[in-house]
Design a protein around this motif. Structure first.
Motif, mmCIF file in Angstrom:
data_model
loop_
_atom_site.group_PDB
_atom_site.id
_atom_site.type_symbol
_atom_site.label_atom_id
_atom_site.label_comp_id
_atom_site.label_asym_id
_atom_site.label_seq_id
_atom_site.Cartn_x
_atom_site.Cartn_y
_atom_site.Cartn_z
ATOM 1 N N LEU A 1 40.424 30.822 43.029
ATOM 2 C CA LEU A 1 41.209 29.626 42.722
ATOM 3 C C LEU A 1 42.344 29.483 43.727
ATOM 4 C CD1 LEU A 1 41.441 29.880 38.823
ATOM 5 C CD2 LEU A 1 39.960 28.392 40.187
ATOM 6 N N PRO A 2 42.908 28.286 43.879
ATOM 7 C CA PRO A 2 44.045 28.108 44.799
ATOM 8 C C PRO A 2 45.184 29.073 44.479
ATOM 9 C CG PRO A 2 43.223 25.983 44.041
ATOM 10 C CD PRO A 2 42.504 27.029 43.231
ATOM 11 N N ARG A 3 45.893 29.507 45.530
ATOM 12 C CA ARG A 3 46.943 30.508 45.388
ATOM 13 C C ARG A 3 48.074 30.005 44.501
ATOM 14 N NH1 ARG A 3 46.461 35.456 45.776
ATOM 15 N NH2 ARG A 3 45.490 35.299 47.826
ATOM 16 N N LYS A 4 48.495 30.853 43.567
ATOM 17 C CA LYS A 4 49.610 30.560 42.673
ATOM 18 C C LYS A 4 50.846 31.335 43.141
ATOM 19 C CE LYS A 4 46.730 30.050 38.505
ATOM 20 N NZ LYS A 4 45.402 30.387 39.044
ATOM 21 N N ARG B 1 52.731 33.371 41.739
ATOM 22 C CA ARG B 1 52.992 34.381 40.708
ATOM 23 C C ARG B 1 52.461 35.705 41.230
ATOM 24 N NH1 ARG B 1 53.520 31.228 36.016
ATOM 25 N NH2 ARG B 1 54.699 32.990 35.143
ATOM 26 N N ARG B 2 53.208 36.805 40.982
ATOM 27 C CA ARG B 2 52.892 38.088 41.601
ATOM 28 C C ARG B 2 52.546 39.141 40.547
ATOM 29 N NH1 ARG B 2 54.684 39.475 46.547
ATOM 30 N NH2 ARG B 2 55.864 41.310 45.865
ATOM 31 N N ALA B 3 51.514 39.935 40.869
ATOM 32 C CA ALA B 3 51.099 41.029 39.985
ATOM 33 C C ALA B 3 50.945 42.298 40.802
ATOM 34 C CB ALA B 3 49.774 40.689 39.306
ATOM 35 N N ALA B 4 51.433 43.405 40.253
ATOM 36 C CA ALA B 4 51.318 44.705 40.918
ATOM 37 C C ALA B 4 50.312 45.563 40.173
ATOM 38 C CB ALA B 4 52.660 45.404 40.958
ATOM 39 N N ILE B 5 49.439 46.242 40.925
ATOM 40 C CA ILE B 5 48.460 47.170 40.353
ATOM 41 C C ILE B 5 48.792 48.558 40.865
ATOM 42 C CG2 ILE B 5 46.033 47.736 40.096
ATOM 43 C CD1 ILE B 5 46.766 44.977 38.979
ATOM 44 N N VAL B 6 49.091 49.486 39.960
ATOM 45 C CA VAL B 6 49.443 50.851 40.356
ATOM 46 C C VAL B 6 48.227 51.734 40.102
ATOM 47 C CG1 VAL B 6 51.022 52.768 39.994
ATOM 48 C CG2 VAL B 6 51.837 50.416 39.721
ATOM 49 N N LEU C 1 42.438 39.217 38.878
ATOM 50 C CA LEU C 1 43.670 38.441 39.033
ATOM 51 C C LEU C 1 43.684 37.708 40.374
ATOM 52 C CD1 LEU C 1 46.206 40.998 37.547
ATOM 53 C CD2 LEU C 1 45.578 38.781 36.562
ATOM 54 N N GLY C 2 43.187 38.371 41.419
ATOM 55 C CA GLY C 2 43.115 37.708 42.725
ATOM 56 C C GLY C 2 42.194 36.506 42.691
ATOM 57 N N ARG C 3 41.098 36.631 41.967
ATOM 58 C CA ARG C 3 40.158 35.519 41.862
ATOM 59 C C ARG C 3 40.785 34.321 41.138
ATOM 60 N NH1 ARG C 3 33.917 36.237 39.754
ATOM 61 N NH2 ARG C 3 33.108 34.321 40.698
ATOM 62 N N LYS C 4 41.731 34.597 40.249
ATOM 63 C CA LYS C 4 42.417 33.518 39.529
ATOM 64 C C LYS C 4 43.547 32.902 40.349
ATOM 65 C CE LYS C 4 41.396 35.139 34.839
ATOM 66 N NZ LYS C 4 40.717 33.908 34.392
ATOM 67 N N GLY C 5 43.775 33.439 41.563
ATOM 68 C CA GLY C 5 44.756 32.827 42.449
ATOM 69 C C GLY C 5 46.116 33.500 42.465
ATOM 70 N N TYR C 6 46.265 34.592 41.719
ATOM 71 C CA TYR C 6 47.563 35.278 41.721
ATOM 72 C C TYR C 6 47.713 36.141 42.981
ATOM 73 C CZ TYR C 6 47.647 33.901 36.808
ATOM 74 O OH TYR C 6 47.637 33.180 35.651
ATOM 75 N N LEU D 1 37.643 42.734 47.766
ATOM 76 C CA LEU D 1 39.037 42.445 47.419
ATOM 77 C C LEU D 1 39.701 41.562 48.474
ATOM 78 C CD1 LEU D 1 40.086 45.976 46.130
ATOM 79 C CD2 LEU D 1 39.675 43.934 44.764
ATOM 80 N N LYS D 2 39.272 41.707 49.716
ATOM 81 C CA LYS D 2 39.849 40.865 50.774
ATOM 82 C C LYS D 2 39.499 39.397 50.565
ATOM 83 C CE LYS D 2 40.104 44.315 54.475
ATOM 84 N NZ LYS D 2 39.706 44.657 55.882
ATOM 85 N N GLU D 3 38.298 39.148 50.030
ATOM 86 C CA GLU D 3 37.863 37.761 49.826
ATOM 87 C C GLU D 3 38.735 37.026 48.813
ATOM 88 O OE1 GLU D 3 33.694 36.913 49.340
ATOM 89 O OE2 GLU D 3 33.140 38.864 50.176
ATOM 90 N N VAL D 4 39.368 37.774 47.923
ATOM 91 C CA VAL D 4 40.218 37.122 46.924
ATOM 92 C C VAL D 4 41.694 37.356 47.229
ATOM 93 C CG1 VAL D 4 38.461 37.165 45.123
ATOM 94 C CG2 VAL D 4 40.005 39.110 45.354
#
Length: 776
Positions: A104-107, A109-114, A127-132, A167-170
């Motif tokens: 989806l288009p970039r939003k 909003r930021r998310a961190a994955i540890v 989450l990347g696929r949803k544009g975050y 992961l790079k694609e999203v």
């Protein structure tokens, strides 16, 4: 039908529930569809189905702990299907054919994955696929986490690396060699990102400051994966001990956490509508009885996995789990190409239409209302009750076409008219203890049987046996005409009470069901129950029959004592019963119930043919309509009364089937003859139309029977035409064409006068009303 009732009915049908394999898979891979495509050798389609659910398919196809195989229904008939091996085979044969991932288009909003294990990477991908904007922090210098415990043979590094490239694609950013809590503080991380997911595989340092459970572990909500810190979610080993043993569960944790994080971003409920996530036990009911047990297909080379042919053979072992128990046994449900959940929805939509064409009317009116579907349904769904209620609703709304059930309703009214109806105490008796009610169809099919059985009952029972000839009102009930049915029942009840409310002896199974359920406080007995108790008349034994099959009436499915009485009588007659595949409480309808034959004659024919095909044996029926409908389609079938009254089996199966006009004539003549023979009463004057003599060929009689046109209908048209002059003359043929609409249907008759009768050349009917120009 209200929305909440619709939902309850839909939920009873489990056909759309997931098979056990998909329900047991935490990611809910559509194994059934994947194996179906593989069995057809369409490996690309199968791989597409797999990739649609699994973000890292190459990894999972090699290391998945396959919980699906532990619940595979094929295990009840052989070995479980090798799902993981089939996943690998599909991917191996469709490399380079995968679709491009669309994010989806970039939003903003930021998310961190540890943590860069399967749990964290799955959350990052979703989450990347949803544009975050997603950043993964991994303390090691490579991703994969616990995947490193697998050998190169089990999981080649190249396979894992190729999968992770997605992961790079999203747009996911990867930061390797970065330890949260050391290289970047946890509070600093939370300040820089709106949501955080911890997929560490172990408890974090105390500096992360989480609430803990009694065992000292971070307190994590198992449904939403939320922690005591707002916006922080955790899964994997932090939520479950031994998570490293289940790669597919780790991925599911990451996916479910990503759903919660997405909802957190949107500020909506974290808990609503999440009952189907993760592993669950499906309600889908799949019968494996009769399936040939098959072992797993071996691999010629275990290192290379299944070859194309081996994969096809293994996939073909999948039994494609579904329920459809009702569709398997019901020609009606099968004929409309779907299953009850869809039918309930169609019927609901049909009833909700204010203007426009109601496409489900035929679906509603074609059901026999017999209830066999309910007997086999794991969810207790009764399509007959749904259709009956729909008919009642359409009638109340004035949207049921009058012609839909015009013929059987007129036939019922004829049975209850002064021409046929009769109620009398036993001759010479003031009050009768019993009342014999043979039913309109036995009187129509074989009036002589009614006379002989009535004589038998008078001889064997003490206290007097009255007689009532009429219809119980089932056609009105079946057609949804509640008011008309109520009138019929009130008329019957009044006559019955005037007789002193005697015990009813019923020869018709439908009458038995009607009076038992609609006449509270009445004593009702089946004729078969009475005959079995009193003993059979001394008429000699019928011709020997090695074996017969009993066609149970569907209206007696919940009356086991009738089933036993019928079989007891046959045993006394020296006959051996071989049960049909569907019998007693699972008996199939003959095509007459619910007025199916009038709403959908083609379907009724299929229903009868299906019932006939159940056995090559001669049948014995104890319902007059069942006997006649089966016999009319060529089945050798006897009515039980034929045999009880001494007719040989050969003669009983050879007895003819009267056409509709003859059935009416039989009822009328039965009343007339009984009144004269037993009560010494005269006969009523015939209507003027009945005096018209007709010439009808055998071919024309067949046409009239097929088109539900009675001799009486033809007589009325001719009487009306000759009396009013409203007719057309074809000068070339000399034939007269006339029409008349006595009720809801217009009848056309082509005829010619010959001596003292009218010869019928053609007859047909339709619903159209002929509008005539007013005379000036």
């Amino acid at each position: 039908m209200e929305q909440d009732e619709l939902r309850r009915l839909e939920d009873r049908c489990i056909q759309e529930h997931a098979p056990a394999c998909s329900a047991a898979c935490p990611l809910h891979v559509d194994v059934r569809a994947m194996t179906a495509e593989t069995a057809r050798r369409d490996f690309a389609a199968a791989a597409r189905i797999f990739r649609k659910t699994v973000p890292f398919p190459g990894i999972i196809s090699r290391v998945c702990d396959h919980p699906c195989q532990a619940v595979c229904k094929r295990r009840e008939a052989g070995d479980a299907v090798s799902v993981r091996a089939l996943e690998r085979a599909c991917l191996d044969r469709s490399s380079g054919l995968q679709d491009k991932i669309q994010a989806l288009p970039r939003k903003d909003r930021r998310a961190a994955i540890v943590g860069g294990g399967l749990s964290g990477l799955t959350a990052a991908f979703d989450l990347g696929r949803k544009g975050y904007a997603v950043v993964v922090f991994e303390r090691e210098n490579r991703l994969g986490g616990s995947l490193r415990r697998f050998s190169e043979e089990d999981l080649p590094l190249r396979t894992a690396a190729d999968d992770i490239l997605i992961l790079k694609e999203v747009g996911v950013e990867i930061r390797l060699g970065t330890t949260v809590g050391k290289d970047i503080g946890f509070d600093e991380l939370c300040a820089g990102f709106e949501t955080v997911y911890l997929g560490l595989g172990e408890n974090p340092p105390d500096s992360f400051a989480f609430a803990v459970d009694p065992e000292g572990r971070v307190d994590i909500d198992p449904a939403t994966f939320s922690t005591s810190r707002a916006g922080v979610f955790a899964g994997g080993g932090m939520l479950r001990r031994n998570t490293n043993r289940s790669p597919i569960q780790s991925m599911a944790d990451g996916r479910r956490a990503a759903i919660s994080m997405d909802r957190y971003f949107q500020q909506v409920s974290l808990t609503a509508g999440r009952a189907g996530e993760g592993y669950y036990t499906t309600r889908l009911h799949t019968v494996t009885e009769g399936i040939v047990p098959l072992p797993v297909v071996p691999m010629a080379d275990a290192r290379q996995g299944y070859s194309a042919d081996e994969a096809m053979q293994e996939a073909a072992r999948c039994i494609q789990c579904q329920c459809l128990e009702c569709v398997k046994v019901c020609e009606y449900l099968k004929s409309f190409g779907s299953y009850p959940r869809q039918y309930v929805r169609q019927i609901y939509n049909n009833l909700a239409i204010v203007m426009g064409h109601r496409h489900a009317n035929k679906l509603i009116n074609s059901c026999s209302l017999c209830g066999l579907c309910r007997e086999v349904c794991p969810g207790d769904l009764h399509m007959g009750l749904v259709c009956r209620k729909a008919r009642q609703t359409l009638v109340r709304q004035g949207r049921m076409p009058p012609s839909a059930h015009d013929f059987p309703i007129r036939d019922m009214l004829f049975s209850n008219s002064d021409t046929c109806a009769l109620v009398r105490q036993q001759p010479g008796v003031v009050t009768s203890r019993f009342l014999f009610f043979p039913g309109c169809q036995l009187a129509a099919s074989c009036p002589e049987q009614v006379k002989r059985v009535y004589a038998l009952l008078r001889d064997k029972l003490t206290g007097g046996v009255g007689l009532m000839l009429r219809c119980c009102g089932a056609p009105a009930d079946w057609s949804g005409r509640e008011e008309l049915f109520r009138e019929v029942m009130e008329s019957f009840t009044e006559s019955w009470r005037d007789m002193g409310s005697p015990e009813l002896i019923l020869a018709c199974s439908t009458c038995f069901e009607t009076f038992k359920t609609r006449l509270p406080g009445s004593a009702v007995s089946s004729l078969w129950q009475i005959l079995d108790r009193l003993g059979l008349p001394k008429t000699g034994r019928p011709g020997e029959s090695p074996a017969v099959a009993v066609h149970d009436a569907c209206s007696t499915r919940h009356e086991p004592f009738i089933h036993e009485s019928v079989r007891s009588i046959l045993a006394r007659l020296g006959m051996r019963v071989e049960e049909l595949p569907l019998t007693r409480d699972r008996a199939e309808c003959c095509g007459y119930g619910g007025l199916m034959a009038f709403a959908n004659a083609e379907l009724a024919g299929k229903v009868i043919d299906r019932r006939i095909a159940r056995s090559s044996l001669d049948y014995v029926a104890y319902c007059a309509m069942c006997r006649d409908y089966l016999a009319k389609r060529g089945k050798r079938v006897a009515h039980l009364l034929d045999l009880v009254l001494g007719t040989s089996m050969e003669d009983a199966v050879g007895r003819g089937v009267p056409v509709y006009s003859q059935r009416r004539e039989n009822r009328a003549r039965l009343r007339t003859s009984l009144l004269a023979e037993l009560w010494g009463e005269g006969t009523p004057e015939r209507q003027s139309c009945e005096k018209i003599a007709l010439g009808v060929s055998d071919r024309m009689r067949d046409i009239m029977e097929e088109r539900l046109i009675l001799v009486e209908d033809v007589q009325k048209v001719i009487e009306y035409a000759e009396r009013t002059g409203n007719r057309l003359l074809n000068r070339e043929t000399g034939h007269t064409l006339a029409h008349h609409r006595p009720a809801s249907v217009t009848y056309w008759v082509e005829y010619s006068a010959e001596d003292d009768r009218f010869v019928i050349h053609n007859a047909y009917s339709h619903r159209m009303e002929i509008a005539e120009e007013p005379k000036s």
